[in-house]
Write an enzyme that holds these catalytic residues in place. Structure first.
Site, PDB file in Angstrom:
ATOM      1  N   HIS A   3       0.712  -1.236  -0.038  1.00  0.00           N
ATOM      2  CA  HIS A   3       0.211   0.019   0.049  1.00  0.00           C
ATOM      3  C   HIS A   3       0.764   1.350   0.123  1.00  0.00           C
ATOM      4  O   HIS A   3       2.020   1.170   0.720  1.00  0.00           O
ATOM      5  CB  HIS A   3      -1.010  -0.020   1.348  1.00  0.00           C
ATOM      6  CG  HIS A   3      -1.988   0.938   1.080  1.00  0.00           C
ATOM      7  ND1 HIS A   3      -2.116   2.489   1.435  1.00  0.00           N
ATOM      8  CD2 HIS A   3      -3.240   0.674   0.527  1.00  0.00           C
ATOM      9  CE1 HIS A   3      -3.074   2.778   1.023  1.00  0.00           C
ATOM     10  NE2 HIS A   3      -3.880   2.197   0.380  1.00  0.00           N
ATOM     11  N   ASP A  27      -7.875  -5.146  -0.468  1.00  0.00           N
ATOM     12  CA  ASP A  27      -8.494  -6.011  -1.340  1.00  0.00           C
ATOM     13  C   ASP A  27      -8.377  -7.513  -1.276  1.00  0.00           C
ATOM     14  O   ASP A  27      -8.780  -8.354  -2.179  1.00  0.00           O
ATOM     15  CB  ASP A  27      -8.008  -5.727  -2.879  1.00  0.00           C
ATOM     16  CG  ASP A  27      -8.271  -4.343  -3.194  1.00  0.00           C
ATOM     17  OD1 ASP A  27      -9.628  -3.863  -2.774  1.00  0.00           O
ATOM     18  OD2 ASP A  27      -7.680  -3.516  -3.766  1.00  0.00           O
TER      19      ASP A  27
HETATM   20  N1  CMC Z   1       4.182  -7.823  -4.927  1.00  0.00           N
HETATM   21  C1  CMC Z   1       5.574  -7.631  -5.028  1.00  0.00           C
HETATM   22  N2  CMC Z   1       6.395  -6.658  -4.910  1.00  0.00           N
HETATM   23  C2  CMC Z   1       5.636  -5.399  -4.594  1.00  0.00           C
HETATM   24  C3  CMC Z   1       4.406  -5.398  -4.432  1.00  0.00           C
HETATM   25  C4  CMC Z   1       3.547  -6.530  -4.724  1.00  0.00           C
HETATM   26  N3  CMC Z   1       2.328  -6.494  -4.659  1.00  0.00           N
HETATM   27  N4  CMC Z   1       3.925  -4.104  -4.036  1.00  0.00           N
HETATM   28  C5  CMC Z   1       5.131  -3.361  -3.944  1.00  0.00           C
HETATM   29  N5  CMC Z   1       6.325  -3.928  -4.535  1.00  0.00           N
HETATM   30  C6  CMC Z   1       7.470  -3.844  -4.328  1.00  0.00           C
HETATM   31  C7  CMC Z   1       7.920  -3.003  -5.500  1.00  0.00           C
HETATM   32  O1  CMC Z   1       8.420  -3.428  -6.414  1.00  0.00           O
HETATM   33  C8  CMC Z   1       8.853  -1.905  -4.978  1.00  0.00           C
HETATM   34  O2  CMC Z   1      10.287  -2.746  -4.787  1.00  0.00           O
HETATM   35  P1  CMC Z   1      11.572  -1.921  -4.970  1.00  0.00           P
HETATM   36  O3  CMC Z   1      11.873  -0.956  -3.875  1.00  0.00           O
HETATM   37  O4  CMC Z   1      12.639  -3.176  -4.788  1.00  0.00           O
HETATM   38  O5  CMC Z   1      11.573  -1.227  -6.329  1.00  0.00           O
HETATM   39  C9  CMC Z   1       8.507  -1.635  -3.343  1.00  0.00           C
HETATM   40  O6  CMC Z   1       7.854  -3.015  -3.368  1.00  0.00           O
HETATM   41  C10 CMC Z   1       7.603  -0.551  -3.221  1.00  0.00           C
HETATM   42  O7  CMC Z   1       6.522  -0.489  -4.032  1.00  0.00           O
HETATM   43  P2  CMC Z   1       6.144   0.666  -4.995  1.00  0.00           P
HETATM   44  O8  CMC Z   1       5.372   0.142  -6.158  1.00  0.00           O
HETATM   45  O9  CMC Z   1       7.109   1.623  -5.299  1.00  0.00           O
HETATM   46  O10 CMC Z   1       5.070   1.402  -4.213  1.00  0.00           O
HETATM   47  P3  CMC Z   1       3.782   2.117  -4.380  1.00  0.00           P
HETATM   48  O11 CMC Z   1       3.558   2.846  -3.004  1.00  0.00           O
HETATM   49  O12 CMC Z   1       4.155   3.089  -5.645  1.00  0.00           O
HETATM   50  O13 CMC Z   1       2.587   1.090  -4.893  1.00  0.00           O
HETATM   51  C11 CMC Z   1       0.976  -0.398  -4.776  1.00  0.00           C
HETATM   52  C12 CMC Z   1       1.578   0.714  -4.063  1.00  0.00           C
HETATM   53  C13 CMC Z   1      -0.574  -0.642  -3.914  1.00  0.00           C
HETATM   54  C14 CMC Z   1       0.148   0.179  -6.036  1.00  0.00           C
HETATM   55  C15 CMC Z   1       1.926  -1.536  -4.710  1.00  0.00           C
HETATM   56  O14 CMC Z   1       1.903  -2.036  -3.388  1.00  0.00           O
HETATM   57  C16 CMC Z   1       1.002  -2.724  -5.694  1.00  0.00           C
HETATM   58  O15 CMC Z   1       1.057  -2.615  -6.903  1.00  0.00           O
HETATM   59  N6  CMC Z   1       0.182  -3.562  -5.108  1.00  0.00           N
HETATM   60  C17 CMC Z   1      -0.283  -4.596  -5.647  1.00  0.00           C
HETATM   61  C18 CMC Z   1      -1.807  -4.128  -6.121  1.00  0.00           C
HETATM   62  C19 CMC Z   1      -2.784  -3.902  -5.173  1.00  0.00           C
HETATM   63  O16 CMC Z   1      -2.797  -4.875  -4.228  1.00  0.00           O
HETATM   64  N7  CMC Z   1      -3.568  -2.790  -5.252  1.00  0.00           N
HETATM   65  C20 CMC Z   1      -4.623  -2.282  -4.141  1.00  0.00           C
HETATM   66  C21 CMC Z   1      -3.964  -1.261  -3.243  1.00  0.00           C
HETATM   67  S1  CMC Z   1      -4.936  -1.067  -1.779  1.00  0.00           S
HETATM   68  C22 CMC Z   1      -6.551  -0.737  -2.321  1.00  0.00           C
HETATM   69  C23 CMC Z   1      -6.758   0.515  -3.344  1.00  0.00           C
HETATM   70  O17 CMC Z   1      -6.153   1.321  -3.587  1.00  0.00           O
HETATM   71  O18 CMC Z   1      -7.543   0.124  -4.191  1.00  0.00           O
END
Ligand code: CMC
Length: 391
Positions: free
Chosen positions: A270, A327
């Protein structure tokens, strides 16, 4: 002119001052207008929470009755909107249908575009809260090729939605209170989440003085994406895929850690929660309870728990503070309630609607300026036009 700070994804940019939702990502705290989400999910009803978010205070009994009754008197939609629905192919994703039908309200109520009086805004709000469940259930009916069910206004908000979803073709369908209570809780947990992607979209679109209906329609489209609300559909598809693959959760955790796999564990991580997502905690507990009460035994619940355990013990997930989000378990409940997978994000939209409305209203009342971020230009420097024959 002046100094521009670059902040991809607005990770460190505050876009507004807001009095609606308080969120502390380190402590896992979420409050609507000061009230803890845990208390609201346990004790309140979705429409009461909607009122709280939109108008700032919990309603008195008289205010709640009036709000509820006015909403009930607007659940029916114009028959010509049903004709629009008829034009969609059965395989249309219900999120696209939903955002289109919401936007079509601008055509049926053109005064909603220009009249900014309090009376008109209140009417727009009530219409939207009343008609969204009808649109959502009808989008499902369209995907089945079934005739639509009309609203039944003696039922409460959640029961009426379930009635429109399931009463035809099931003869003598009666809404199970366990199902409507579960739905009520899920909608409350989704009702607002401060400046997330879809809510920011609603505020950005609304900041150009676009109408409530067009702003919310834009919010629905933002929610649809798999990194946002669309994740709830992807989670269950992923859990089913893990099951079909023999249920080896560790293998999928390894895959998620491999950056070249292009694969993420959906329902994990998140932007703001770096300790736990309080909504996920409540939903996980509710998941066990509801499946028990309904006598549903869904093998993906065990897979989800194993996957969570495997990920939470893995240094990759620990270092990056990745926890299950809202989710991760919600889809398992939706499935137990009989909601089809491609309707999961629509359920999220029904829940988030009061938040979008409250944020749109606050942005307008605060007379915020048009949203217009800047950029740092990295393209070509000045060059002269070359005639097409000389290129
Ligand atoms: N699986 C594997 N690696 C992950 C995941 C995941 N679900 N989420 C984040 N990471 C890694 C990412 O690759 C990055 O690694 P590094 O620092 O080595 O590059 C690190 O963790 C930080 O992630 P980020 O993408 O920079 O973080 P963000 O704040 O931009 O993204 C997020 C947040 C929710 C989009 C992301 O965690 C994600 O894609 N999760 C999966 C999709 C998901 O479940 N979304 C629902 C979110 S909650 C309800 C909503 O908003 O609707």
């Amino acid at each position: 002119s002046g100094y521009i700070t670059l902040d991809y994804g607005f990770k460190n940019t505050g876009s507004t001052k807001s009095a609606i939702t308080f969120l502390d990502g380190e402590e896992g705290i979420l409050r609507y207008r000061g009230y803890p989400i845990e208390q609201l999910a346990e004790k309140s009803s979705f429409l009461e929470v909607a009122y709280l978010l939109i108008y700032g205070e919990l309603p008195s009994q008289a205010e709640l009755d009036q709000f509820t009754n006015t909403i009930k008197s607007h659940t029916l939609v114009h028959e010509d909107i049903r004709k629009i629905l008829d034009g969609f192919p059965a395989n249309a994703h219900p999120m696209g249908v939903l955002s289109s039908l919401v936007c079509s309200l601008t055509a049926f109520y053109p005064e909603s575009i220009t009249d900014r009086s309090k009376e008109q805004v209140d009417l727009n709000i009530v219409r939207l809260l009343a008609k969204m469940p009808t649109f959502a259930a009808w989008a499902f009916k369209n995907s089945m090729g079934h005739p639509v069910n009309y609203p039944k206004n003696k039922l409460d908000y959640c029961s009426n939605f379930l009635h429109m979803m399931f009463s035809l073709p099931v003869e003598g369908y009666e809404v199970d209170p366990v199902v409507s209570d579960a739905l009520n809780k899920l909608l409350i947990l989704h009702a607002d989440h401060e400046q997330n992607c879809s809510t920011s979209t609603v505020r950005v679109v609304g900041s150009s003085k676009a109408s409530l209906y067009s702003s919310v329609s834009a919010g629905i489209n933002a929610l649809w994406g798999p990194l946002h609300g669309g994740a709830n559909q992807e989670v269950i598809e992923q859990l089913d895929a893990i099951k079909a693959d023999g249920g080896n959760t560790q293998k999928w955790v390894e895959k998620a850690k491999d950056k070249n796999s292009g694969f993420r564990l959906m329902g994990f991580g998140h932007r703001v929660y770096k300790n736990f997502d309080p909504r996920a905690k409540i939903i996980k507990g509710a998941c066990d309870q509801i499946l028990n009460k309904l006598g549903v035994n869904d093998p993906v619940l065990n897979i989800a728990k194993e996957l969570e355990e495997a990920a939470l013990n893995d240094p990759y997930f620990i270092e990056r503070k990745l926890y299950p989000n809202v989710d991760f378990y919600s889809g398992i409940i939706y499935r137990a309630l009989g909601i089809p997978t491609d309707m999961f994000t629509v359920m999220f939209a029904l829940g988030r609607l009061p938040g979008w409305i409250a944020q749109w209203k606050e942005m307008n009342e605060q007379k915020e300026p048009i949203s217009r971020p800047r950029q740092i230009y990295v393209g070509a420097t000045l060059r002269d036009y070359v005639d097409v024959t000389k290129r």
